[in-house]
Design a protein around this motif. Structure first.
Motif, short mmCIF file in Angstrom:
data_model
loop_
_atom_site.label_atom_id
_atom_site.label_comp_id
_atom_site.label_asym_id
_atom_site.label_seq_id
_atom_site.Cartn_x
_atom_site.Cartn_y
_atom_site.Cartn_z
N GLY A 175 45.01 -26.45 -32.56
CA GLY A 175 45.66 -26.37 -31.26
C GLY A 175 45.31 -25.09 -30.53
N THR A 176 45.14 -25.18 -29.23
CA THR A 176 44.83 -23.99 -28.43
C THR A 176 45.27 -24.24 -27.00
OG1 THR A 176 43.08 -22.40 -27.87
CG2 THR A 176 42.49 -24.73 -27.85
N SER A 177 45.00 -23.29 -26.12
CA SER A 177 45.42 -23.42 -24.73
C SER A 177 44.54 -22.55 -23.84
CB SER A 177 46.89 -23.01 -24.56
OG SER A 177 47.08 -21.67 -25.00
N ILE B 223 40.55 -23.61 -24.69
CA ILE B 223 40.11 -25.01 -24.59
C ILE B 223 38.65 -25.07 -24.18
CG2 ILE B 223 40.45 -27.19 -23.39
CD1 ILE B 223 43.43 -26.37 -23.09
N SER C 229 49.43 -27.40 -35.68
CA SER C 229 48.53 -27.12 -34.55
C SER C 229 49.28 -27.17 -33.22
CB SER C 229 47.37 -28.12 -34.55
OG SER C 229 46.64 -28.04 -35.76
N HIS C 230 50.26 -28.05 -33.14
CA HIS C 230 51.06 -28.16 -31.91
C HIS C 230 51.73 -26.83 -31.57
CE1 HIS C 230 53.90 -29.79 -28.98
NE2 HIS C 230 54.90 -29.30 -29.70
N TYR D 60 50.58 -24.02 -31.59
CA TYR D 60 49.65 -23.08 -30.95
C TYR D 60 49.17 -23.58 -29.59
CZ TYR D 60 49.65 -20.71 -35.43
OH TYR D 60 50.04 -20.04 -36.56
N THR D 61 49.78 -24.65 -29.10
CA THR D 61 49.44 -25.16 -27.78
C THR D 61 50.47 -24.69 -26.76
OG1 THR D 61 50.71 -27.22 -28.01
CG2 THR D 61 48.44 -27.23 -28.84
N ASP D 62 50.08 -24.69 -25.50
CA ASP D 62 50.99 -24.39 -24.40
C ASP D 62 50.98 -25.57 -23.43
OD1 ASP D 62 51.76 -21.88 -25.30
OD2 ASP D 62 50.07 -20.89 -24.30
N ARG E 22 49.30 -30.96 -23.16
CA ARG E 22 48.81 -30.01 -24.16
C ARG E 22 47.49 -30.53 -24.73
NH1 ARG E 22 53.34 -26.87 -26.36
NH2 ARG E 22 55.28 -27.50 -25.31
N ILE F 261 45.04 -30.63 -28.29
CA ILE F 261 44.69 -30.40 -29.69
C ILE F 261 43.30 -30.97 -29.91
CG2 ILE F 261 45.11 -31.33 -32.02
CD1 ILE F 261 48.02 -30.76 -31.71
N LYS G 203 38.80 -34.36 -28.27
CA LYS G 203 39.78 -33.58 -27.51
C LYS G 203 40.94 -34.50 -27.17
CE LYS G 203 40.45 -31.21 -23.08
NZ LYS G 203 39.85 -30.97 -21.74
#
Length: 432
Positions: free
Chosen positions: A321-323, A327, A359-360, A362-364, A372, A374, A427
């Motif tokens: 997960g990222t943001s 991404i 992972s969720h 670490y998402t925004d 979001r 992942i 994605k």
């Protein structure tokens, strides 16, 4: 191989040789030896040699290469044709699934305006009559409706659609014929390069032996086409399906291709990720094509495999997960060790999880629509060092290992420390 393909080259020339004479063409339409297939060749010749179209699809596969024919016993054209209602509420003809070859698929040229009336006039010179139907992206012709040899249909596909037709279902459906290439088959999409490496000779051999590879993710439409090939036409599917994606534009590293919600991969992801929350909903899943990353990853896979028991690189599918900028960074450059997390529980590495809830975290959420992101990734874990205690001093996997599996917290974490050891390939955009 050409020494065994003289008959194929002859049929290729019937469609692509602009020097064919009127008498030769007329005999293929009206002569005593004329058949449905020779009449189809003439119609294809007019499209290719007079209007600069490209001929693709089933006719090239079934007739030009395979010389396969299957006709209904009845001479009644109603037994050859099925009708479907389109968005204009018109009844559009299509060939019965048992008819081989079924139809002609031609892509119209990008450099010239196509005149359907002039095309029909050219057909009429040979006494070929057709009905035409206009849709947004193609013309559909119903040809030889009342001819003793039997009817067929033709699709004339608009250029703007042609440019977006960069996916193929089967290797044997990837062939194309063009004017002046009187002995040569072409490939619509290049599948001869790595990682696919399917040579033209292999495709021809597969057609001759009625077998095929599936080159797309399995969804409802692909399943229907596979069943048509295997159950009705008695072809054999080779191996498991694999996914051929087009290359990105020269100015881009990565290309995103939407994954259909009925595909197997989409369904599996949805099932795995719904544990994130009761309100979880997938908005879209996109396949990632990044040839540069894929090449690095495949090289790393071979190196790690050499160092593992049984040459097994321990490849796993894991979440990340990222943001925000992360991404774009993952899409364009993968998991770049210059941007690894320096403060992770197991040091300076790229972190993954087998549970999407980890992972969720670490998402925004996007400020506009709350979505979001992942990534689903292929990760080369190789020989794992399983660690139940935190060690944030690590900058590489311990000697003799390729990764770390951290078990100190609620969710397992998987950490790799080298660039190219992980490949983002899906994605997922979702809300929760």
């Amino acid at each position: 191989m050409r020494i065994h393909c003289e008959d194929i080259e002859q049929r290729i020339s019937h469609v692509t040789d602009p020097k064919r004479t009127f008498i030769d063409l007329y005999n293929s339409v009206k002569g005593s030896a004329a058949t449905r297939e020779t009449r189809m060749e003439v119609v294809a010749w007019i499209a290719v040699c007079r209007f600069d179209c490209k001929l693709e699809g089933g006719f090239v596969r079934d007739w030009i290469v395979g010389k396969y024919t299957t006709h209904p016993n009845s001479e009644d054209p109603n037994d050859w044709i099925e009708y479907n209602i389109n968005y204009n509420h018109e009844q559009i003809p299509s060939m019965n699934k048992n008819v081989v070859p079924a139809d002609l698929d031609c892509h119209l040229p990008t450099h010239a305006r196509f005149d359907i009336d002039r095309f029909q006039d050219e057909l009429f010179k040979f006494g070929i009559i057709c009905r035409s139907y206009r849709e947004k992206w193609r013309y559909i012709l119903f040809v030889d409706e009342n001819t003793r040899t039997g009817p067929f249909t033709m699709n004339l596909i608009e250029p703007h659609v042609t440019l977006t037709h960069d996916r193929i279902d089967f290797d044997v459906s990837n062939l194309v014929l063009e004017k002046n290439y009187t002995r040569d088959l072409g490939m619509r999409i290049d599948i001869q390069q790595k990682p696919y490496s399917i040579e033209l000779e292999t495709v021809v051999d597969n057609i001759k032996n009625k077998r095929f590879y599936v080159l797309r993710n399995i969804d409802n439409r692909i399943t229907e086409r596979i069943e048509k090939m295997t159950n009705i036409r008695q072809w054999k599917q080779l191996g498991q399906s694999f996914n051929v994606l087009p290359n990105p534009h020269a100015k881009c590293n990565a290309l995103l291709v939407p994954l259909h919600h009925t595909s197997t991969s989409h369904k599996i992801l949805s099932k795995k990720m719904k544990i994130i929350s009761d309100s979880f909903k997938i908005l879209s899943v996109e396949e990632i094509r990044n040839p540069y990353l894929e090449e690095i990853y495949e090289g790393m896979k071979k190196l790690i495999a050499q160092q593992c028991p049984g040459f097994n690189p321990n490849e796993q599918e894991l979440f990340h997960g990222t943001s925000d900028d992360g991404i774009t960074g993952v899409l364009e450059y993968g998991f770049d060790d210059r941007f690894f997390n320096p403060n992770g529980a197991w040091g300076h590495g790229a972190y993954f999880a087998d549970d999407p809830r980890k992972s969720h975290n670490y998402t925004d959420a996007d400020t506009i629509d709350g979505s979001r992101v992942i990534f689903s990734n292929k990760v080369l874990l190789g020989i794992e060092s399983i660690q139940s205690a935190v060690d944030n001093s690590l900058t590489s996997a311990p000697k003799g290992h390729h990764s770390v599996r951290g078990t100190a917290f609620t969710y397992r974490e998987y950490i790799v420390y080298r660039y190219g050891q992980a490949l983002p390939y899906l994605k997922v955009i979702y809300t929760a």
